[in-house]
Scaffold this motif. Structure first.
Motif, PDB file in Angstrom:
ATOM      1  N   MET A 248      42.369 -19.815  -3.999  1.00 44.46           N
ATOM      2  CA  MET A 248      42.517 -21.207  -4.367  1.00 44.46           C
ATOM      3  C   MET A 248      43.939 -21.660  -4.025  1.00 44.46           C
ATOM      4  SD  MET A 248      41.396 -22.960  -7.958  1.00 44.46           S
ATOM      5  CE  MET A 248      39.859 -22.055  -7.899  1.00 44.46           C
ATOM      6  N   THR A 249      44.058 -22.513  -3.031  1.00 39.99           N
ATOM      7  CA  THR A 249      45.365 -23.023  -2.635  1.00 39.99           C
ATOM      8  C   THR A 249      45.880 -24.000  -3.694  1.00 39.99           C
ATOM      9  OG1 THR A 249      44.421 -24.886  -1.431  1.00 39.99           O
ATOM     10  CG2 THR A 249      44.706 -22.809  -0.217  1.00 39.99           C
ATOM     11  N   PRO A 250      47.192 -24.228  -3.741  1.00 32.52           N
ATOM     12  CA  PRO A 250      47.715 -25.216  -4.703  1.00 32.52           C
ATOM     13  C   PRO A 250      47.097 -26.598  -4.536  1.00 32.52           C
ATOM     14  CG  PRO A 250      49.503 -23.864  -3.836  1.00 32.52           C
ATOM     15  CD  PRO A 250      48.273 -23.497  -3.064  1.00 32.52           C
ATOM     16  N   ASP A 251      46.866 -27.031  -3.279  1.00 33.30           N
ATOM     17  CA  ASP A 251      46.270 -28.350  -3.057  1.00 33.30           C
ATOM     18  C   ASP A 251      44.839 -28.411  -3.602  1.00 33.30           C
ATOM     19  OD1 ASP A 251      48.548 -29.243  -1.864  1.00 33.30           O
ATOM     20  OD2 ASP A 251      47.850 -28.936   0.187  1.00 33.30           O
ATOM     21  N   LEU A 252      44.057 -27.346  -3.373  1.00 30.65           N
ATOM     22  CA  LEU A 252      42.688 -27.320  -3.892  1.00 30.65           C
ATOM     23  C   LEU A 252      42.693 -27.274  -5.411  1.00 30.65           C
ATOM     24  CD1 LEU A 252      39.653 -27.166  -3.369  1.00 30.65           C
ATOM     25  CD2 LEU A 252      39.872 -24.680  -3.179  1.00 30.65           C
ATOM     26  N   SER A 253      43.626 -26.518  -5.992  1.00 32.30           N
ATOM     27  CA  SER A 253      43.732 -26.458  -7.444  1.00 32.30           C
ATOM     28  C   SER A 253      44.044 -27.822  -8.035  1.00 32.30           C
ATOM     29  CB  SER A 253      44.816 -25.439  -7.838  1.00 32.30           C
ATOM     30  OG  SER A 253      44.988 -25.388  -9.236  1.00 32.30           O
ATOM     31  N   PRO A 297      48.413 -22.900 -14.334  1.00 31.74           N
ATOM     32  CA  PRO A 297      48.188 -23.239 -15.754  1.00 31.74           C
ATOM     33  C   PRO A 297      47.418 -24.536 -15.962  1.00 31.74           C
ATOM     34  CG  PRO A 297      50.447 -22.513 -15.410  1.00 31.74           C
ATOM     35  CD  PRO A 297      49.836 -22.656 -14.055  1.00 31.74           C
ATOM     36  N   ASP A 298      47.691 -25.572 -15.134  1.00 31.59           N
ATOM     37  CA  ASP A 298      47.004 -26.845 -15.351  1.00 31.59           C
ATOM     38  C   ASP A 298      45.515 -26.743 -15.063  1.00 31.59           C
ATOM     39  OD1 ASP A 298      47.546 -26.400 -12.727  1.00 31.59           O
ATOM     40  OD2 ASP A 298      48.199 -28.427 -12.248  1.00 31.59           O
ATOM     41  N   ALA A 379      38.378 -18.773 -27.442  1.00 29.83           N
ATOM     42  CA  ALA A 379      38.563 -17.420 -26.916  1.00 29.83           C
ATOM     43  C   ALA A 379      38.615 -17.418 -25.392  1.00 29.83           C
ATOM     44  CB  ALA A 379      37.439 -16.510 -27.415  1.00 29.83           C
ATOM     45  N   ALA A 380      37.791 -18.262 -24.767  1.00 32.62           N
ATOM     46  CA  ALA A 380      37.797 -18.339 -23.300  1.00 32.62           C
ATOM     47  C   ALA A 380      39.136 -18.860 -22.793  1.00 32.62           C
ATOM     48  CB  ALA A 380      36.659 -19.239 -22.832  1.00 32.62           C
ATOM     49  N   LEU A 381      39.686 -19.880 -23.460  1.00 30.24           N
ATOM     50  CA  LEU A 381      40.995 -20.390 -23.063  1.00 30.24           C
ATOM     51  C   LEU A 381      42.081 -19.343 -23.269  1.00 30.24           C
ATOM     52  CD1 LEU A 381      40.872 -24.047 -24.456  1.00 30.24           C
ATOM     53  CD2 LEU A 381      40.636 -23.304 -22.088  1.00 30.24           C
ATOM     54  N   ASP A 382      41.955 -18.555 -24.314  1.00 29.17           N
ATOM     55  CA  ASP A 382      42.923 -17.489 -24.569  1.00 29.17           C
ATOM     56  C   ASP A 382      42.887 -16.447 -23.461  1.00 29.17           C
ATOM     57  OD1 ASP A 382      44.906 -16.727 -26.600  1.00 29.17           O
ATOM     58  OD2 ASP A 382      43.702 -14.910 -26.793  1.00 29.17           O
ATOM     59  N   ASP A 383      41.692 -16.098 -23.002  1.00 30.20           N
ATOM     60  CA  ASP A 383      41.568 -15.154 -21.885  1.00 30.20           C
ATOM     61  C   ASP A 383      42.169 -15.739 -20.606  1.00 30.20           C
ATOM     62  OD1 ASP A 383      40.325 -13.309 -23.494  1.00 30.20           O
ATOM     63  OD2 ASP A 383      38.290 -13.880 -22.905  1.00 30.20           O
ATOM     64  N   LEU A 384      41.969 -17.047 -20.382  1.00 27.75           N
ATOM     65  CA  LEU A 384      42.550 -17.671 -19.204  1.00 27.75           C
ATOM     66  C   LEU A 384      44.075 -17.682 -19.274  1.00 27.75           C
ATOM     67  CD1 LEU A 384      40.100 -20.660 -18.663  1.00 27.75           C
ATOM     68  CD2 LEU A 384      40.452 -18.735 -17.130  1.00 27.75           C
ATOM     69  N   ASN A 385      44.628 -17.868 -20.470  1.00 23.19           N
ATOM     70  CA  ASN A 385      46.075 -17.781 -20.614  1.00 23.19           C
ATOM     71  C   ASN A 385      46.574 -16.399 -20.223  1.00 23.19           C
ATOM     72  OD1 ASN A 385      46.740 -20.380 -21.452  1.00 23.19           O
ATOM     73  ND2 ASN A 385      46.268 -19.946 -23.591  1.00 23.19           N
ATOM     74  N   ASP A 386      45.817 -15.361 -20.609  1.00 22.88           N
ATOM     75  CA  ASP A 386      46.183 -14.003 -20.192  1.00 22.88           C
ATOM     76  C   ASP A 386      46.188 -13.878 -18.681  1.00 22.88           C
ATOM     77  OD1 ASP A 386      46.506 -13.127 -22.770  1.00 22.88           O
ATOM     78  OD2 ASP A 386      44.503 -12.271 -22.950  1.00 22.88           O
ATOM     79  N   ASP A 387      45.169 -14.484 -18.020  1.00 23.04           N
ATOM     80  CA  ASP A 387      45.101 -14.419 -16.561  1.00 23.04           C
ATOM     81  C   ASP A 387      46.298 -15.115 -15.924  1.00 23.04           C
ATOM     82  OD1 ASP A 387      42.726 -13.064 -16.750  1.00 23.04           O
ATOM     83  OD2 ASP A 387      41.475 -14.835 -16.454  1.00 23.04           O
ATOM     84  N   VAL A 388      46.695 -16.258 -16.489  1.00 20.05           N
ATOM     85  CA  VAL A 388      47.849 -16.985 -15.952  1.00 20.05           C
ATOM     86  C   VAL A 388      49.113 -16.151 -16.097  1.00 20.05           C
ATOM     87  CG1 VAL A 388      49.318 -19.013 -16.256  1.00 20.05           C
ATOM     88  CG2 VAL A 388      46.842 -19.250 -16.327  1.00 20.05           C
ATOM     89  N   ILE A 389      49.288 -15.541 -17.267  1.00 25.22           N
ATOM     90  CA  ILE A 389      50.494 -14.748 -17.515  1.00 25.22           C
ATOM     91  C   ILE A 389      50.523 -13.505 -16.632  1.00 25.22           C
ATOM     92  CG2 ILE A 389      51.678 -13.348 -19.258  1.00 25.22           C
ATOM     93  CD1 ILE A 389      50.700 -15.423 -21.329  1.00 25.22           C
ATOM     94  N   LEU A 452      54.373 -24.115 -17.014  1.00 25.90           N
ATOM     95  CA  LEU A 452      53.969 -22.999 -17.880  1.00 25.90           C
ATOM     96  C   LEU A 452      54.037 -23.347 -19.361  1.00 25.90           C
ATOM     97  CD1 LEU A 452      55.799 -20.058 -16.060  1.00 25.90           C
ATOM     98  CD2 LEU A 452      53.329 -20.306 -16.291  1.00 25.90           C
ATOM     99  N   GLN A 453      54.523 -24.516 -19.703  1.00 27.98           N
ATOM    100  CA  GLN A 453      54.766 -24.862 -21.100  1.00 27.98           C
ATOM    101  C   GLN A 453      53.532 -24.689 -21.998  1.00 27.98           C
ATOM    102  OE1 GLN A 453      56.469 -28.739 -21.483  1.00 27.98           O
ATOM    103  NE2 GLN A 453      57.294 -28.354 -23.526  1.00 27.98           N
ATOM    104  N   PRO A 454      52.344 -25.213 -21.637  1.00 27.89           N
ATOM    105  CA  PRO A 454      51.189 -25.014 -22.530  1.00 27.89           C
ATOM    106  C   PRO A 454      50.781 -23.544 -22.662  1.00 27.89           C
ATOM    107  CG  PRO A 454      50.787 -26.788 -20.940  1.00 27.89           C
ATOM    108  CD  PRO A 454      52.003 -26.067 -20.479  1.00 27.89           C
ATOM    109  N   THR A 455      50.867 -22.800 -21.559  1.00 26.75           N
ATOM    110  CA  THR A 455      50.487 -21.388 -21.598  1.00 26.75           C
ATOM    111  C   THR A 455      51.408 -20.607 -22.518  1.00 26.75           C
ATOM    112  OG1 THR A 455      49.640 -21.538 -19.339  1.00 26.75           O
ATOM    113  CG2 THR A 455      50.114 -19.340 -20.190  1.00 26.75           C
ATOM    114  N   LEU A 456      52.707 -20.831 -22.405  1.00 27.71           N
ATOM    115  CA  LEU A 456      53.660 -20.112 -23.244  1.00 27.71           C
ATOM    116  C   LEU A 456      53.563 -20.571 -24.700  1.00 27.71           C
ATOM    117  CD1 LEU A 456      56.715 -20.131 -20.819  1.00 27.71           C
ATOM    118  CD2 LEU A 456      55.223 -18.206 -21.364  1.00 27.71           C
TER     119      LEU A 456
END
Length: 490
Positions: A248-253, A297-298, A379-389, A452-456
């Motif tokens: 996933m490129t930044p533009d596609l994201s 993160p977004d 819980a799904a959002l929490d797992d995604l935060n782990d993936d981002v980190i 990264l502010q929301p993830t952190l």
């Protein structure tokens, strides 16, 4: 009768058209034609293969015995009709799902007779909508849905879950919540990302979820290579399903973020110097793939991971889709029954989640059914935060720094000073090389920390910024009561 006494062909066509069709314009100035009493509208300038108004008008003139006219007369008549319609009231057109009167919403079944489903908290019914209430626009992507079955007693939901290979009950309830959200035009819903091992039926599961809304002709597509083609595909249908994403490129994201929550695209209109064409879009999005690498993160806040598992018993494609086509009327009927039940529930909206409308829908679904969809969504959002980190070394370094900070205390430095601090913390005593993409200036670091502010924050690390007479600063602190997940991670 002399030639001077004959009625010009353009006037004959114009009189016929205005007596058999209703003409109106949309907010962007496009003029549409709608046959009297029928909810489907066509742009009068369209030459599409789904049937243009010009073709519709020619057929009507011929079948009613008015005559066959040349292209010049038709063009002159349509030019006049378009000019007259620009003074009419503005009315929107919709694809597949539309808001209605008295809090109702509509689902276009894609049928030639115009019959659609009216969904209201008191029930649902199959009727032809009043053209003043709903105007449907159809494209080649608008497939026909079967008439939904009544009195299903929830059997359709069980049939769908048996056909799909969802790994857990939490995944199942999130998939159902997403389907209900697709029937609400005013609710932005996160994009399901169907993932799992090879052979788990991700593409098949994605097709099944898509075809509940788009009909049996709905299918998955490869992600377009540029944003313009992606927007064109999104604007022509309701559910956009992209298959087998591996990168996933930044533009596609960024484009996917806009699709989920809504945006507007403006470009120069063709064959003009100063006119512009506006395209507003917000659509349900569905993705499949094993792994897309690092998630920004977004986008993570707008995703809904749905994990599938490999089926124990394999079936042929013909057998599987024959069973699905037979079950689709029951599945759709059960989904409509559940949607009515959910919309009748009053609950408070969770205020701590970005996709608050979808979180509210999950809370309604939990009250109506006893599911645990809101907890599963968290819980799904929490797992995604782990993936981002896990995919961001800067985020890991900030968390490493926060582990040595006393909860409730804050440290304030300039962005350049923070960059030197994090760089020293990452390289360590062994002075290892900095990774590719590491911030090179204080400005780059500041922008990365904002992303990264929301993830952190979900891990108890708060980032703030401001300005004093000495200059700008960034403040990093740990919340007094860090979440248990963060305490275990750190």
């Amino acid at each position: 009768m002399s030639d001077d006494e004959k009625t010009p062909a353009r006037e004959i066509i114009t009189d016929y058209a205005q007596s058999h069709f209703r003409y109106f314009r949309t907010a962007d100035g496009t003029v549409y034609a709608q046959r009297n009493g029928h909810p489907v509208a066509r742009p009068i300038r369209s030459q599409g293969t789904t049937g243009s108004h010009r073709q519709e008008l020619m057929v009507g003139l011929y079948r009613d015995g008015v005559g066959v006219f040349n292209g010049t007369a038709l063009k002159e008549a349509l030019d006049l009709i378009e000019a007259l319609a620009l003074t009419e009231d503005v009315q929107p057109v919709h694809i597949r799902v539309a808001p209605g009167w008295d809090g109702a919403t509509w689902l276009d079944l894609g049928r030639p007779d115009g019959r659609s489903v009216r969904i209201h908290p008191t029930g649902w019914d199959i009727v032809v909508p009043d053209p003043r209430e709903v105007c449907w626009r159809r494209t080649q992507l608008t497939g026909e849905l079967p008439l939904p079955a009544r009195d299903t007693d929830g059997k359709g939901i069980d049939l769908l879950l048996r056909l799909c290979n969802f790994a857990t009950a939490q995944t199942e309830c999130l998939a159902i919540a997403w389907l209900i959200g697709c029937l609400e035009p005013s609710v932005p819903v996160p994009a399901p990302f169907l993932t799992g091992p090879q052979g788990a039926g991700k593409s098949t599961g994605g097709r099944m979820l898509t075809r509940i809304i788009e009909g049996m002709s709905g299918d998955l597509r490869r992600a377009p290579k540029d944003e313009e083609n992606l927007i064109a595909a999104v604007a022509a249908g309701w559910v956009t399903a992209l298959d087998n994403l591996s990168h996933m490129t930044p533009d596609l994201s960024d484009a996917m973020c806009c699709i989920v929550t809504g945006a507007e695209n403006v470009k120069r209109a063709l064959f003009t110097d100063g006119d512009v064409f506006r395209a507003r879009y917000r659509r349900p999005l569905l993705l499949t793939g094993i792994d897309v690498g690092v998630i920004r993160p977004d986008l993570a806040e707008r995703l809904l991971p749905l994990r599938l598992e490999r089926p124990r018993v394999r079936r042929t494609e013909a057998e599987l889709w024959a069973d699905y086509a037979e079950a689709l009327p029951v599945i759709l009927g059960s989904l409509l029954d559940l949607t009515v039940k959910v919309r009748a529930v009053e609950v408070e909206t969770p205020t701590d989640l970005r996709m608050a409308d979808f979180a509210h829908l999950c809370a309604q679904l939990d009250v109506a059914t006893g599911f645990g969809s809101l907890a599963a969504y968290r819980a799904a959002l929490d797992d995604l935060n782990d993936d981002v980190i896990e995919g961001d070394l800067l985020a890991q370094t900030v968390l490493r720094h926060a582990a040595d900070v006393e909860p409730g205390t804050a440290q304030r430095m300039t962005s350049t000073e923070w960059l030197h601090h994090f760089t020293r913390l990452y390289t360590g005593e062994e002075c290892r090389l900095l990774p590719k993409g590491w911030p090179t200036t204080g400005k780059v670091l500041s922008d990365r920390l904002k992303r990264l502010q929301p993830t952190l924050a979900a891990r108890g690390v708060l980032i703030d910024s401001g300005r004093t007479y000495e200059g700008r600063y960034i403040e990093i602190s740990r919340s007094p009561a860090a979440p248990p997940h963060q305490q275990q991670t750190l």
